[in-house]
Design an enzyme around this catalytic site. Structure first.
Site, PDB file in Angstrom:
ATOM      1  N   THR A 128       0.848  -1.186   0.000  1.00 15.68           N
ATOM      2  CA  THR A 128       0.000   0.000   0.000  1.00 15.68           C
ATOM      3  C   THR A 128       0.884   1.237   0.000  1.00 15.68           C
ATOM      4  O   THR A 128       1.694   1.416   0.909  1.00 15.68           O
ATOM      5  CB  THR A 128      -0.890   0.002   1.260  1.00 15.68           C
ATOM      6  N   ASN A 233      -9.659   1.383   2.200  1.00 13.81           N
ATOM      7  CA  ASN A 233      -9.412   1.199   3.636  1.00 13.81           C
ATOM      8  C   ASN A 233      -9.937   2.388   4.445  1.00 13.81           C
ATOM      9  O   ASN A 233     -10.511   2.216   5.521  1.00 13.81           O
ATOM     10  CB  ASN A 233      -7.917   1.008   3.896  1.00 13.81           C
ATOM     11  N   CYS A 285      -2.948  -1.742   8.896  1.00 12.08           N
ATOM     12  CA  CYS A 285      -3.463  -1.070   7.688  1.00 12.08           C
ATOM     13  C   CYS A 285      -4.309   0.169   7.960  1.00 12.08           C
ATOM     14  O   CYS A 285      -3.931   1.267   7.572  1.00 12.08           O
ATOM     15  CB  CYS A 285      -4.255  -2.076   6.860  1.00 12.08           C
TER      16      CYS A 285
END
Ligand code: UGA
Length: 460
Positions: A128, A233, A285
């Site tokens: 990411t 996310n 995350c």
């Protein structure tokens, strides 16, 4: 591609959650795979056919991959990259103190690859990264001798269900300017999808009936793919913080947030998932991606105040729940009380404790509120790293019973099945007090009360 295997040869750089899972799956789908890992502990684990973290079903796949010779672990770029047709970069992107992402591993992996690549290599970025990172990696490749095509291929697997998510994925996003490179990556996933039942069998996994049978393959620009990942996310984090804000209002107004979210979630435009109120989100995350998105916004002159609010809400939840619990204690103080604290991992199904709100709660309880905390987790506390994050006075309980025995209160902070399925009567028998704090809203309040306990949930 080599003489004996018609499939492209793959290198997976980085053996974190995404890298190990991907490498194990690709190898079991028949690809020759190199796992490039520079951390000696992680490298040794893969060579031995196991992962360094707990994840259901993963070890049988790793074992099979290593035994068959289709997965070769190495710390040398020279041993892997020159033979590879495709590279998946899965290196870590830890956050800097200011909330931005530390991209040094991203650039180091690309630079090393550029030295050893053969022409035609497709380089897929699974880590990411903030939007705009791929453009900088492409500059590195531009200076290489070999022609390397870069695509952004964000990962959507969740820890705890990594295998299920990787075999029965709902979507694959590939962003880049070279259509052949995009096709090469989509081909890999289609091949995995074709073989998913066979791979699941090796892992002894039954997917259940909630799985997606018809995944979407989405080709985009490089920058869009990067932004899809962090925005996905961030949006999920937003849903959680929204549910938590409404939970506070439900507490104040005498409503039940679970009923409220069931009612809201029944609207197909909204959906029920990620609206579970509780102690907030953690892990490697969401916290990082939310702060990363805020920081990307600032760099482009865009104030993502909406994400600042989601983050602030999330930070406040552990303290909010403990305050609520404290109001149920006689004398309204935790000082000297034995608290059985169940669940340290940031979510069930993993040993990962990164940014776990449960750890924040334990430490608040032990350090600030002077409780006598006995913590238990089925997986997370086996690691020294995780134990090291707990305040020095926290006792690590060897099992659930010893944590619960004679405690004044129990707090469930991770919804492991072991806690949900534990008989409520046994909770009541083992405890000295009667308060059960359900910081995940994972139990039925009526059943808890019927067992003679006082139920304290979040927003109910
Ligand atoms: C998340 C995303 O769900 C994945 O799609 C993504 O690939 C991954 O991040 C990543 O970027 O690598 P993960 O962090 O493994 O996956 O875990 P989630 O299941 O999303 O849960 C994150 C946190 O939110 C956990 O602490 C969980 O307890 C919390 N949560 C989740 C809630 O508090 N309420 C909910 O309703 C759902």
């Amino acid at each position: 591609m080599n003489k004996t295997n018609p499939l492209p040869t793959i290198t997976v750089i980085g053996s974190g959650y995404v890298g190990v899972t991907s490498a194990a799956i690709f190898a079991n789908a028949g690809y020759q795979v190199y796992a490039l890992e520079i951390n000696p502990k992680r490298l040794a684990a893969i060579k031995a056919g196991r992962s360094f973290f707990y994840e259901d079903y993963l070890n049988p796949l790793l074992e099979e991959a290593v035994k068959s010779g289709r997965l070769i672990a190495t710390d040398s770029y020279k041993e892997a990259i020159p033979y590879s047709d495709i590279v998946f970069s899965c290196v870590g992107t830890p956050d800097n103190p200011d909330g931005s992402s530390n991209l040094s591993y991203i650039y180091a992996a690309a630079s090393e690859t550029a030295i050893h690549a053969k022409s035609g290599l497709v380089y897929a970025q699974k880590s990411t990264v903030p939007v705009g990172t791929g453009a900088k990696v492409e500059e590195i490749f531009h200076d290489a001798d070999a022609k390397i095509s870069y695509v952004s291929n964000p990962e959507f697997l969740r820890e705890g269900t990594a295998l299920l998510d990787s075999l029965w994925f709902d979507r694959v996003v590939v962003g880049g300017a070279d259509p052949l490179a995009t096709k090469a990556i989509i081909d890999v996933y289609q091949h995995v999808s074709d073989l998913r039942s066979t791979i699941a069998q090796v892992a002894d996994m039954t997917p259940g009936n909630t799985v997606v049978s018809d995944p979407e393959y989405i080709a985009t620009s490089r920058n869009s793919a990067e932004l899809i990942k962090v925005s996905a996310n961030a949006f999920l984090a937003l849903k959680i913080s929204f549910a938590n804000s409404i939970a506070k209002l439900a507490d104040a107004a005498g409503a039940d947030v679970v009923e409220v979210m069931d009612g809201i979630g029944a609207d197909a435009r909204i959906g029920r998932s990620f609206l579970n109120a509780g102690r907030g989100y953690g892990g490697g995350c969401f916290p990082k991606d939310v702060s990363g998105l805020i920081s990307s916004g600032l760099q482009h002159g865009i104030d993502l105040g909406i994400m600042q609010a989601a983050s602030a809400e999330n930070h406040a939840m552990p303290g909010y729940i403990l305050e609520k619990a404290m109001n149920h204690i006689e004398g309204e103080s935790f000082a000297g009380k034995k608290v059985a604290f169940l669940g340290i991992a940031f979510k069930a199904g993993t040993s990962d404790v990164r940014k776990s709100p449960a750890i924040k709660m334990v430490n608040l309880l032990s350090e600030k509120m002077e409780a006598n905390v006995h913590a238990y987790d089925p997986q997370a506390l086996t690691e020294e790293d995780a134990r090291g994050q707990l305040h020095g006075d926290v006792v690590v309980a060897p099992d659930m019973n010893s944590a619960l025995r004679d405690a004044d209160m129990v707090i469930i902070a991770t919804d492991w099945n072991e806690f949900k399925e534990f008989p409520l009567e046994t909770y009541a028998t083992l405890l000295n007090g009667t308060i059960l704090v359900d910081a995940m809203n994972c139990l039925d309040p009526t059943a808890v009360r019927d067992a003679g306990l006082t139920y304290v949930g979040v927003g109910r």
